[in-house]
Design a protein around this motif. Structure first.
Motif, mmCIF file in Angstrom:
data_model
loop_
_atom_site.group_PDB
_atom_site.id
_atom_site.type_symbol
_atom_site.label_atom_id
_atom_site.label_comp_id
_atom_site.label_asym_id
_atom_site.label_seq_id
_atom_site.Cartn_x
_atom_site.Cartn_y
_atom_site.Cartn_z
ATOM 1 N N THR A 80 47.063 41.057 51.324
ATOM 2 C CA THR A 80 48.313 41.797 51.234
ATOM 3 C C THR A 80 48.024 43.180 50.650
ATOM 4 O OG1 THR A 80 48.984 41.199 48.980
ATOM 5 C CG2 THR A 80 49.443 39.596 50.737
ATOM 6 N N ASP A 81 49.079 43.988 50.548
ATOM 7 C CA ASP A 81 48.917 45.319 49.967
ATOM 8 C C ASP A 81 49.239 45.338 48.481
ATOM 9 O OD1 ASP A 81 51.529 44.771 50.613
ATOM 10 O OD2 ASP A 81 51.896 46.608 51.726
ATOM 11 N N SER A 82 48.944 44.233 47.792
ATOM 12 C CA SER A 82 49.159 44.166 46.343
ATOM 13 C C SER A 82 48.147 45.011 45.579
ATOM 14 C CB SER A 82 49.077 42.708 45.858
ATOM 15 O OG SER A 82 47.761 42.200 46.025
ATOM 16 N N CYS A 83 47.006 45.299 46.178
ATOM 17 C CA CYS A 83 45.967 46.132 45.555
ATOM 18 C C CYS A 83 45.773 47.366 46.432
ATOM 19 C CB CYS A 83 44.659 45.353 45.411
ATOM 20 S SG CYS A 83 44.775 43.878 44.382
ATOM 21 N N PRO A 84 46.521 48.435 46.174
ATOM 22 C CA PRO A 84 46.548 49.579 47.093
ATOM 23 C C PRO A 84 45.198 50.241 47.337
ATOM 24 C CG PRO A 84 48.372 49.698 45.521
ATOM 25 C CD PRO A 84 47.470 48.601 45.057
ATOM 26 N N LEU A 85 44.336 50.282 46.338
ATOM 27 C CA LEU A 85 43.045 50.937 46.533
ATOM 28 C C LEU A 85 42.199 50.185 47.552
ATOM 29 C CD1 LEU A 85 42.138 51.935 42.854
ATOM 30 C CD2 LEU A 85 43.246 53.319 44.622
ATOM 31 N N THR A 86 42.282 48.869 47.546
ATOM 32 C CA THR A 86 41.556 48.073 48.535
ATOM 33 C C THR A 86 42.120 48.310 49.925
ATOM 34 O OG1 THR A 86 40.993 46.358 46.928
ATOM 35 C CG2 THR A 86 40.967 45.728 49.242
ATOM 36 N N VAL A 87 43.440 48.383 50.035
ATOM 37 C CA VAL A 87 44.074 48.610 51.337
ATOM 38 C C VAL A 87 43.563 49.905 51.957
ATOM 39 C CG1 VAL A 87 46.265 49.108 52.481
ATOM 40 C CG2 VAL A 87 46.133 47.265 50.798
ATOM 41 N N PRO B 114 35.840 44.413 43.654
ATOM 42 C CA PRO B 114 35.190 45.459 42.864
ATOM 43 C C PRO B 114 33.845 45.830 43.471
ATOM 44 C CG PRO B 114 35.003 43.329 41.769
ATOM 45 C CD PRO B 114 35.915 43.123 42.935
ATOM 46 N N ASN B 115 33.459 47.079 43.254
ATOM 47 C CA ASN B 115 32.161 47.582 43.741
ATOM 48 C C ASN B 115 31.997 47.407 45.254
ATOM 49 O OD1 ASN B 115 31.348 48.171 41.022
ATOM 50 N ND2 ASN B 115 30.862 45.997 40.761
ATOM 51 N N ARG B 116 33.117 47.567 45.991
ATOM 52 C CA ARG B 116 33.090 47.514 47.456
ATOM 53 C C ARG B 116 32.519 46.198 47.976
ATOM 54 N NH1 ARG B 116 33.575 52.577 49.979
ATOM 55 N NH2 ARG B 116 32.319 51.838 51.729
ATOM 56 N N SER B 117 32.825 45.117 47.290
ATOM 57 C CA SER B 117 32.281 43.829 47.721
ATOM 58 C C SER B 117 32.865 43.370 49.052
ATOM 59 C CB SER B 117 32.516 42.761 46.644
ATOM 60 O OG SER B 117 33.889 42.625 46.340
ATOM 61 N N LEU C 237 57.742 50.232 40.865
ATOM 62 C CA LEU C 237 56.668 49.546 41.578
ATOM 63 C C LEU C 237 55.337 49.975 40.973
ATOM 64 C CD1 LEU C 237 55.679 47.735 43.868
ATOM 65 C CD2 LEU C 237 55.893 49.687 45.420
ATOM 66 N N ALA C 238 54.689 49.054 40.266
ATOM 67 C CA ALA C 238 53.499 49.372 39.472
ATOM 68 C C ALA C 238 52.232 48.857 40.139
ATOM 69 C CB ALA C 238 53.631 48.771 38.074
ATOM 70 N N SER C 239 51.110 49.434 39.726
ATOM 71 C CA SER C 239 49.790 48.943 40.106
ATOM 72 C C SER C 239 48.865 49.121 38.913
ATOM 73 C CB SER C 239 49.251 49.703 41.326
ATOM 74 O OG SER C 239 47.925 49.287 41.619
ATOM 75 N N PHE C 240 48.543 48.019 38.243
ATOM 76 C CA PHE C 240 47.651 48.061 37.073
ATOM 77 C C PHE C 240 46.218 47.842 37.542
ATOM 78 C CE2 PHE C 240 51.122 46.533 33.867
ATOM 79 C CZ PHE C 240 51.829 47.700 34.108
ATOM 80 N N SER C 241 45.722 48.777 38.350
ATOM 81 C CA SER C 241 44.417 48.598 38.981
ATOM 82 C C SER C 241 43.258 48.782 38.019
ATOM 83 C CB SER C 241 44.263 49.576 40.150
ATOM 84 O OG SER C 241 44.389 50.919 39.692
ATOM 85 N N SER C 242 43.494 49.463 36.898
ATOM 86 C CA SER C 242 42.437 49.662 35.905
ATOM 87 C C SER C 242 43.086 49.881 34.552
ATOM 88 C CB SER C 242 41.560 50.862 36.273
ATOM 89 O OG SER C 242 42.286 52.073 36.136
ATOM 90 N N SER D 141 34.061 39.122 43.959
ATOM 91 C CA SER D 141 32.779 39.347 44.633
ATOM 92 C C SER D 141 32.724 38.661 45.993
ATOM 93 C CB SER D 141 31.635 38.847 43.758
ATOM 94 O OG SER D 141 31.674 37.426 43.663
ATOM 95 N N GLY D 142 33.470 37.579 46.171
ATOM 96 C CA GLY D 142 33.481 36.868 47.437
ATOM 97 C C GLY D 142 32.407 35.817 47.583
ATOM 98 N N GLY D 143 31.618 35.579 46.521
ATOM 99 C CA GLY D 143 30.515 34.629 46.619
ATOM 100 C C GLY D 143 30.961 33.213 46.958
#
Length: 405
Positions: free
Chosen positions: A374-381, A349-352, A150-155, A320-322
């Motif tokens: 979803t929890d596909s991006c663990p750092l955001t979760v 990114p950047n706590r947007s 189970l991978a996460s290529f967050s960076s 960014s959510g714009g």
């Protein structure tokens, strides 16, 4: 004959537990005192709990919701009753699931879905120069086993160390190898528009296509809501991509809402409509589009009517959510009474994510009733899981089911 244990407490006089696993649903105190009783004529053993001693306060709430499809497939572990899952059926594939540090919490939720999934750890170390120093404990113990990672290529910084493990696991004489990469991170860089553009989505697909084959054949790749449909053709013949979606989780969640009969789905652009409209065709649909007015690009409603509706904006990812915020404002201006949003991949990114406020009622132009990810991006979760309007729908059940394919 299985022994029967009876527990006595102020609220429960006789609770028969014919399986020892049933105790797993009870709180786990740090110390439980038992008083001995004589054996009954049925040769059972009677234990009376006389006191509980809790050293630390317990927090049983989990802000991450594990959703299941209303009609789970026959091979899905989540479709098997809990009592039957104590002993995996013979036709259930036993899987050794490895994970990286970021995906540990998700891996634990996946393993909780099925007793056929066993978690295995990896020693993640670095040399003094910063390059990986990795070790797979008990490597001989996974010979002949079905193995997944189970991978996460967050960076870019974490991709190399995980690829090193991904390339090593299939060569340990395993029966099959599956790479679970919930978020395919380079998906938005999928084409060339000007000479010199580099389509990094194709680059990553080629890297994954050269994972060594296992004894069972090519690697299987499980990923969710890849950004562009054509990216499925970027993978070579040495990998078998399995494209899953988080939309069934959203549909299950929408069915739980008190206003589930007043939901409309809004797509922020034609690309989102192409990806998801067939999966959401039973809902009234609103399609937005960006149009140019002078030097500005603004969002307009292309078709559909949001007036009086709880409108859920659906897309595959948000950065960014714009665009999402512009879509929210135009929907509110046209009479939407509630506005929520869903994206499979909350990158932010950047706590947007801080741009999104909670609407507690009557203020849809400035706030969202719900923002599902979803929890596909663990750092955001980790950043948003207890912050309204965000709610995390876990992919754990879907991943566990995919590992049985």
């Amino acid at each position: 004959m299985a022994a029967t244990r009876q527990l006595s407490s102020p609220s429960t006089k006789n609770l028969d537990l014919t399986h020892s696993h049933a105790l797993g649903s009870l709180p786990r105190p740090s110390a439980i005192k038992f008083s001995k009783k004589k054996k009954s004529r049925s040769h059972g053993i009677r234990c009376d709990i006389t006191s509980f001693d809790f050293d630390k306060p317990q927090n049983w709430a989990d802000p991450i919701r594990v959703m299941h499809n209303s009609s789970p497939s026959s091979h899905s572990p989540s479709s098997v009753p809990m009592a039957a899952r104590n002993s995996p059926p013979k036709n259930v594939k036993k899987v050794c699931l490895f994970y990286c540090a970021e995906t540990k919490a998700l891996a634990e939720r996946v393993a909780a879905e099925s007793d056929a999934i066993e978690l295995r750890g990896i020693t993640w170390r670095t040399f003094d120069d910063g390059f990986p120093n990795l070790f797979i404990p008990n490597a001989q113990g996974i010979r002949g086993q079905h193995v997944a990672f189970l991978a996460s290529f967050s960076s870019p910084g974490v991709i190399f160390e995980q690829l090193s493990v991904v390339y090593a696991l299939p060569k340990l004489f395993v029966s099959s190898f599956t790479l679970v990469l919930p978020f395919f991170p380079t998906g938005t860089s999928e084409r060339m528009e000007d000479e010199g553009d580099v389509a990094t989505a194709f680059t990553l697909a080629r890297i994954l296509s050269h994972i060594p084959i296992s004894r069972g054949g090519p690697t299987s790749l499980v990923t969710f809501d890849i950004h562009a449909l054509q990216e499925r053709f970027y993978f070579g013949d040495n990998i078998l991509p399995c494209f899953e979606s988080g939309i069934p989780l959203l549909k299950s969640r929408l069915q739980e809402l008190p206003d589930s009969d007043n939901i409309s789905i809004a797509f922020p652009d034609d690309g989102a409509w192409k990806r998801f409209h067939k999966l959401l065709q039973h809902f009234p649909t609103i399609v937005c589009a960006k149009v140019r007015e002078g030097d500005k690009r603004i969002v307009r409603i292309k078709e559909g009517d949001p007036a009086g509706r709880h409108v859920v904006i659906v897309d595959d990812l948000v950065q960014s959510g714009g665009t999402l915020i512009e879509c929210q404002r135009v929907l509110a201006a046209h009479g939407a009474t509630k506005i929520s949003a869903y994206v499979t991949h909350g990158i932010f990114p950047n706590r947007s994510w801080e741009r999104f406020e909670r609407d507690n009622g009557g203020n849809p132009e400035n706030g969202l009733t719900y923002f599902w990810i979803t929890d596909s991006c663990p750092l955001t979760v980790t950043a948003v899981k207890t912050k309204p309007p965000f709610e995390v729908l876990s992919l754990a059940g879907s991943i566990a089911a995919a590992l049985q394919i």
